[in-house]
Design an enzyme around this catalytic site. Structure first.
Site, PDB file in Angstrom:
ATOM      1  NE  ARG A 257      -4.292  -1.374   0.052  1.00  0.00           N
ATOM      2  CZ  ARG A 257      -4.454  -2.452  -0.685  1.00  0.00           C
ATOM      3  NH1 ARG A 257      -3.450  -2.872  -1.463  1.00  0.00           N
ATOM      4  NH2 ARG A 257      -5.586  -3.130  -0.666  1.00  0.00           N
ATOM      5  CD  GLU A 286      -2.797   3.178  -5.483  1.00  0.00           C
ATOM      6  OE1 GLU A 286      -3.875   2.607  -5.757  1.00  0.00           O
ATOM      7  OE2 GLU A 286      -1.807   2.572  -5.052  1.00  0.00           O
ATOM      8  CG  HIS A 304      -2.856  -0.826  -6.951  1.00  0.00           C
ATOM      9  ND1 HIS A 304      -3.305  -0.150  -5.844  1.00  0.00           N
ATOM     10  CD2 HIS A 304      -2.756  -2.128  -6.572  1.00  0.00           C
ATOM     11  CE1 HIS A 304      -3.477  -1.000  -4.840  1.00  0.00           C
ATOM     12  NE2 HIS A 304      -3.143  -2.202  -5.266  1.00  0.00           N
TER      13      HIS A 304
END
Length: 345
Positions: A257, A286, A304
């Site tokens: 993360r 993000e 991602h």
């Protein structure tokens, strides 16, 4: 969308699309009452929760993309759910979008999709690791611009370097198995040493990962790969102080993360040369990426995509839907999040 013939029968609520496991979803729809939402707003969803629209929903399945129309499953949203809801089945290994504590307080069990994400995420970590070692963006961008050998920098070999795995869980273990054949020396840090059964499954012989303290991992690793879940404890676990402890020319990989690493500190370390390169699949804000990372040629960046294979995404959807079915028909989840085991002790 709804296939419900009677509002009195127990229901499942699917938030988001099913892209890969359509056959499994179709079978679920034939075996029970399923409502599906694929658009809307958070305000509308909260209103519907309060109006009785979902009063017979027992299990909620949610794809990550459903955050666009429900927002986070935070304490506000959890409080609005009807009392019939007993299970929330999340499609993802990381479940920081859900306030599990608020769920526990309301008697709601939460599941995620561990295990099935391990291989694809570990493959992504190795892709980033090897690309970061070779500073691969520099020659790749050069050749796309019609340039050749005169712009190609020297990289580094993995053999003999020490890889520090921060979090030797399922994904971290899968990274260790992939890294060993490249000749990397392996060490790791968890909150406590891994069980003997974990090491036995790794079966890496003389290159079994060595347990070290967090500080020792920072000070002695040539490469650090991050594989811990995001929590209040791990938010900005790596910041300016931690980067200062690291070796010169450290390489940092993150497929966990973005918020685990302070991006401002990361960019500063890159710009002054403390950090050789980074390989990142996750970011603090993000889909926004720190401009200092975008412009830095020693940053390997992916949007991602750690689990973004057809095969893994189908397995994730199947696991989510199997949890829904098990919750509806057997009153328990197949892959409950660890917090529930801790509560039961």
């Amino acid at each position: 969308m709804s296939n419900c013939s009677s509002v009195e029968q127990p229901q499942a609520l699917m938030l988001g699309e099913i892209y890969h496991a359509k056959d499994v979803f179709d079978r679920l729809c034939k075996s029970c009452c399923v409502k599906q939402i694929t658009n809307g707003t958070r305000g509308q969803f909260l209103d519907d929760c309060g109006s009785g629209t979902y009063n017979n929903v027992v299990a909620i399945a949610r794809n990550i993309d459903s955050i666009q129309f429900t927002g986070l499953f935070d304490s506000e949203l959890i409080a609005k759910l009807p009392s019939s809801v007993k299970f929330i089945c999340h499609n993802g290994a990381g479940y920081d979008q859900i306030d599990v504590k608020a769920c526990i307080e309301r008697g709601i069990l939460v599941s995620n999709t561990p295990f099935v994400v391990n291989d694809a995420t570990a493959d992504t970590a190795m892709l980033l690791l090897l690309a970061a070692l070779r500073r691969a963006w520099i020659p790749q961008s050069a050749v796309r611009n019609g340039l050749w050998d005169n712009t190609r920098p020297f990289g580094r070999d993995p053999k003999g370097l020490t890889l520090g795995i921060l979090g030797l869980g399922g994904i971290g273990s899968a990274v260790a198995k992939r890294a060993a054949p490249f000749g990397l020396k392996l060490q790791y840090h968890n909150q406590s040493p891994a069980r003997a059964s974990v090491m036995s499954r790794l079966n890496l012989g003389d290159n079994e990962p060595k347990y070290v303290t967090f500080e020792e991992l920072l000070r002695t690793s040539d490469i650090i790969s991050v594989h811990v879940p995001l929590s209040a404890r791990t938010r900005h676990l790596i910041g300016k102080k931690e980067i200062e402890m690291m070796k010169e020319n450290i390489i940092i990989i993150n497929t966990a993360r973005g918020l685990i690493i302070d991006e401002n500190a990361l960019v500063e370390g890159l710009e002054r040369g403390k950090i050789w390169s980074v390989g990142l699949d996750v970011f603090e804000q993000e889909p926004e990426i720190h401009p200092g990372l975008i412009k830095n040629e020693n940053a390997i960046l992916l949007p991602h995509i750690g689990t973004a294979t057809i095969d893994t995404r189908k397995c994730m959807e199947v696991t989510m839907l199997d949890n829904v079915k098990n919750g509806l028909f057997h009153k328990q989840l197949l892959t409950p999040v660890p917090e529930h085991a801790q509560t039961a002790r």
